[in-house]
Design a protein around this motif. Structure first.
Motif, PDB file in Angstrom:
ATOM      1  N   ASP A   1     -23.629   9.370  75.924  1.00 36.21           N
ATOM      2  CA  ASP A   1     -22.655   9.572  74.854  1.00 36.21           C
ATOM      3  C   ASP A   1     -21.479   8.671  75.167  1.00 36.21           C
ATOM      4  O   ASP A   1     -20.957   8.664  76.266  1.00 36.21           O
ATOM      5  CB  ASP A   1     -22.281  11.058  74.842  1.00 36.21           C
ATOM      6  CG  ASP A   1     -20.824  11.272  74.544  1.00 36.21           C
ATOM      7  OD1 ASP A   1     -20.319  10.626  73.616  1.00 36.21           O
ATOM      8  OD2 ASP A   1     -20.194  12.071  75.259  1.00 36.21           O
ATOM      9  N   ASP A  23     -26.858  14.204  67.290  1.00 38.89           N
ATOM     10  CA  ASP A  23     -25.613  13.879  67.977  1.00 38.89           C
ATOM     11  C   ASP A  23     -25.467  12.353  67.993  1.00 38.89           C
ATOM     12  O   ASP A  23     -25.152  11.760  66.965  1.00 38.89           O
ATOM     13  CB  ASP A  23     -25.603  14.530  69.367  1.00 38.89           C
ATOM     14  CG  ASP A  23     -24.275  14.357  70.078  1.00 38.89           C
ATOM     15  OD1 ASP A  23     -23.363  13.791  69.476  1.00 38.89           O
ATOM     16  OD2 ASP A  23     -24.156  14.770  71.246  1.00 38.89           O
ATOM     17  N   ASN A  24     -25.775  11.721  69.123  1.00 29.37           N
ATOM     18  CA  ASN A  24     -25.405  10.311  69.255  1.00 29.37           C
ATOM     19  C   ASN A  24     -26.466   9.315  68.794  1.00 29.37           C
ATOM     20  O   ASN A  24     -27.660   9.562  68.903  1.00 29.37           O
ATOM     21  CB  ASN A  24     -25.072  10.033  70.715  1.00 29.37           C
ATOM     22  CG  ASN A  24     -23.965  10.953  71.189  1.00 29.37           C
ATOM     23  OD1 ASN A  24     -22.914  11.011  70.569  1.00 29.37           O
ATOM     24  ND2 ASN A  24     -24.222  11.701  72.251  1.00 29.37           N
ATOM     25  N   SER A  82     -19.827   7.990  69.111  1.00 25.86           N
ATOM     26  CA  SER A  82     -21.191   7.474  69.030  1.00 25.86           C
ATOM     27  C   SER A  82     -22.131   8.255  68.127  1.00 25.86           C
ATOM     28  O   SER A  82     -23.323   7.996  68.101  1.00 25.86           O
ATOM     29  CB  SER A  82     -21.767   7.409  70.446  1.00 25.86           C
ATOM     30  OG  SER A  82     -21.364   8.515  71.208  1.00 25.86           O
ATOM     31  N   ASP A  83     -21.628   9.215  67.347  1.00 27.47           N
ATOM     32  CA  ASP A  83     -22.545  10.036  66.552  1.00 27.47           C
ATOM     33  C   ASP A  83     -23.264   9.227  65.464  1.00 27.47           C
ATOM     34  O   ASP A  83     -22.756   8.214  64.984  1.00 27.47           O
ATOM     35  CB  ASP A  83     -21.799  11.232  65.943  1.00 27.47           C
ATOM     36  CG  ASP A  83     -21.582  12.336  66.978  1.00 27.47           C
ATOM     37  OD1 ASP A  83     -21.527  12.005  68.174  1.00 27.47           O
ATOM     38  OD2 ASP A  83     -21.483  13.505  66.597  1.00 27.47           O
ATOM     39  N   PHE A  96     -16.678  11.187  66.917  1.00 23.04           N
ATOM     40  CA  PHE A  96     -16.794  11.286  68.375  1.00 23.04           C
ATOM     41  C   PHE A  96     -17.467  10.035  68.948  1.00 23.04           C
ATOM     42  O   PHE A  96     -18.362  10.115  69.797  1.00 23.04           O
ATOM     43  CB  PHE A  96     -17.529  12.570  68.763  1.00 23.04           C
ATOM     44  CG  PHE A  96     -16.660  13.791  68.616  1.00 23.04           C
ATOM     45  CD1 PHE A  96     -16.286  14.228  67.357  1.00 23.04           C
ATOM     46  CD2 PHE A  96     -16.183  14.473  69.718  1.00 23.04           C
ATOM     47  CE1 PHE A  96     -15.442  15.336  67.203  1.00 23.04           C
ATOM     48  CE2 PHE A  96     -15.345  15.579  69.582  1.00 23.04           C
ATOM     49  CZ  PHE A  96     -14.979  16.010  68.323  1.00 23.04           C
TER      50      PHE A  96
HETATM   51 MG    MG Z   1     -21.566  12.740  70.210  1.00 21.53          MG
END
Ligand code: MG
Ligand code: F6P
Length: 465
Positions: free
Chosen positions: A196, A251-252, A289-290, A287
Motif C-alpha cells: 500500500d 483496496d489498492n 493507492s486505492d 488513500f
Molecule cells: Mg489503500
C-alpha cells in the motif's frame, strides 16, 4: 451508530505519526507530480497549455497552503462546491462539530483522513483542465512494475491450476488439492495488501518482497503472522456454493489488485462454486493507492504490453506468454460479465456525474445499513462480500479502541449478520478486535509495532444471520 469505545485520534501514537509524517509527505508528492506536469507545459505549444499551467500553479499553491494549515493545527474548512458528490456528508459533520474538535490534531483520525482525500479532489475538480488527473497514478504504476517477480510467479501458478484436469477431484475431502490451492491463492490476496503506497514511506523494499512471498514454504512462515484466521470457515461456506456471486470491496491498485484478480479468477476458473465476481472501486483518488475504474482496466491491459515489465524483470522463456494468457482470460471474464465493476468503467474522475459513492464517505461501515440501504440491498445479493485491506477494516469496526478480544460480530455493530462478510487485512493501524486471549501481551513484548507494521494480519469472517 456509536460504538461502545471512542475512536482513535492523533493523541494516540500511530494516528499522530500519520498527521505529522505521512500526510505532509503525501501532499509534497502531489506537489511534485503536478509541478512536473507544469514544467512540461511551459514548453507545450498547444492552445490549452497556458490556461492549464495557470490552473496547475493554483493547485500547487492550494496544496502548500494546506500543508501549512496542517502543520499549525488549523481548523478543517468546509469542502468547496466542486460539483462532485459526497460533499454534504463531510460538511454537515464539520458544521456540527466545535472548532477545537475539528483541527488536524484533534479531529478523529478516520474522519480527518477521509476528509483530506475528498478535499484534495476538490482542488482538481474545480479546474477546467485537471478534472480527470490522478496525482497518484505514476506511483501506482511504478510499484506494479516493481512487483514483477511475484506477478510472474502467480501467473504461472494459476495458469497451471487452470490447465490441470483433476484439481477439483475429491474437493469435498479435507486437505484436497483444491483446498490447498484455495489457501495459497487467498493468502496471496491477503499479503498483496502489504503493498500500500500510503505506508511505503515506512516499509523497506526488502520487507515488501518478503510480504509478497508466494509458494508454500514462504506462505507457511507467513501464516504464523495471521493472528486470527477464519479461512477454514470461508472454505466451508464456499464448498456449499454453486454458481455463486462473490463481491470484492477493493483496496489498492497495482500488485494488490493483481492478487484480487488472481483470487477471483481462481474462484471462477478452478472451482465449481462461483460464476460472478463484482469489484467495488473508489471513484476519487483515495488513500494514495486505492483502485479507480481506470486502474482496473489499465492493470489488465498492461499485462498484454510486453515492454511493461521488461525493464524490471529478467523475463524467462514462457513468461510473456503466461501473462498474455492470463490477461486474455481476464478480458474474457470482463466481456462475459463474470468480472464486473460495480460502477460503469467509463466513470471519469471529475466528470461531474459522480454518483454518491458510499466507499468515499467518512462513514464507518457500521453505518452502512442506515446511510445507504440501496448498497446494502446490493451486497445482500452476494454470497460472500470480501473487504480488502486496512482502511476497510478500520471502517468495519469504526476505528474504535476495542479491547482486542472483543468479538468481531460485536465490533461490526449493525452490519453483523447482514451478509457473509470476510475481511482480509494486514495490520497498519491501532484498531483491532477478535484476537484470542494472550496474543496482545505476547506481541507487545516480542514485536511492539505489531499493530501497525503491516507484517501481521487478521482474517475475520462473520456469517449471514
Ligand atoms: Mg489503500
Ligand atoms: O497507516 C496509514 C494509512 O494511511 C492508514 O490510515 C490506512 O488505514 C492505511 O494506511 C491504508 O492502508 P490500506 O491501503 O491497506 O487500506
Amino acid at each position: 451508530y456509536k460504538p461502545a469505545f471512542e475512536r482513535y485520534s492523533p493523541v494516540d501514537k500511530e494516528s499522530y505519526k500519520t498527521v505529522v509524517t505521512r500526510w505532509p509527505v503525501i501532499i509534497t508528492n502531489i506537489v511534485s507530480a503536478v509541478s512536473t506536469v507544469n514544467h512540461e507545459l511551459t514548453s507545450d505549444s498547444s492552445a490549452d497549455a497556458p490556461a492549464k499551467l495557470a490552473e496547475g500553479k493554483e493547485i500547487v499553491s492550494k496544496l502548500s497552503a494546506l500543508k501549512h494549515n496542517m502543520g499549525r493545527n488549523g481548523v478543517l474548512e468546509p469542502i468547496p462546491d466542486d460539483g462532485n458528490a459526497n460533499r454534504a456528508c463531510y460538511n454537515d459533520e464539520l458544521a456540527a462539530t466545535a472548532d477545537d474538535d475539528k483541527r488536524w490534531f484533534t479531529a478523529n483520525w478516520l474522519f480527518a483522513e477521509c476528509y483530506l482525500y475528498r478535499l484534495l479532489r476538490s482542488y482538481f475538480a474545480l479546474t477546467a483542465h485537471w478534472k480527470t488527473y490522478d496525482p497518484f497514478f505514476a506511483s501506482k504504476a511504478e510499484t506494479y512494475k516493481s512487483s514483477s517477480g511475484a506477478i510472474l510467479h502467480l501467473a504461472h501458478a494459476l495458469n497451471s491450476m487452470v490447465e490441470s484436469k483433476d484439481l477439483q477431484q475429491g474437493f469435498e475431502k479435507e486437505g484436497s488439492a483444491l483446498e490447498i490451492a484455495f489457501w495459497e491463492m487467498v493468502q496471496a490476496d491477503l499479503w498483496g495488501n502489504a503493498t500500500d503506497l500510503s505506508l511505503l514511506t515506512d516499509l523497506k523494499y526488502e520487507d515488501l518482497q518478503k510480504l509478497q512471498a508466494v509458494g508454500s514454504a514462504a506462505q507457511a512462515e507467513q501464516a504464523e503472522k495471521i493472528l486470527r484466521n477464519d479461512l477454514p470457515k470461508v472454505w466451508e461456506l464456499l464448498k456449499t456454493l454453486k454458481d455463486g456471486r462473490v463481491d470484492i470491496v477493493m483496496d489498492n491498485a497495482g500488485f494488490e489488485l493483481y492478487t484480487d484478480f488472481i483470487f477471483a479468477d481462481f474462484l471462477l476458473s478452478c472451482t465449481p462454486f462461483v460464476k460472478e465476481v463484482v469489484f467495488h472501486p473508489k471513484t476519487i483518488p483515495w488513500f494514495v493507492s486505492d483502485v479507480l475504474p481506470y486502474d482496473f482496466e489499465w492493470a489488465i491491459d498492461s499485462l498484454f504490453d510486453t515492454s511493461f515489465f521488461a525493464s524490471h524483470a529478467n523475463l524467462k522463456e514462457g513468461d510473456t506468454e503466461a501473462l498474455s494468457a492470463l490477461a486474455a482470460r481476464w478480458k474474457a471474464h470482463q466481456t462475459s460479465g463474470r468480472f464486473r465493476l460495480s460502477v460503469p468503467t467509463t466513470t471519469a474522475l471529475g466528470a461531474n456525474v459522480l454518483a454518491a459513492n458510499f466507499w468515499t464517505t467518512q462513514y464507518a461501515y457500521q453505518d452502512l445499513p442506515a446511510v445507504d440501504p440501496a448498497l446494502l440491498a446490493e451486497l445482500q445479493k452476494s454470497d460472500l462480500v470480501m473487504f480488502k485491506g486496512d482502511l476497510n477494516y478500520r471502517k468495519l469496526i469504526g476505528d474504535a479502541k476495542w479491547p482486542v478480544t472483543t468479538p468481531f460480530s460485536e465490533a461490526l455493530g449493525p452490519l453483523a449478520g447482514k451478509f457473509n462478510l470476510l475481511s482480509l487485512r494486514t495490520n497498519k493501524a491501532d484498531t483491532i478486535c477478535g484476537l484470542p486471549e494472550g496474543i496482545e501481551a505476547r506481541l507487545d513484548k516480542e514485536a511492539p509495532d505489531w499493530r501497525v507494521s503491516g507484517k501481521y494480519a487478521v482474517v475475520s469472517f462473520e456469517p449471514k444471520a
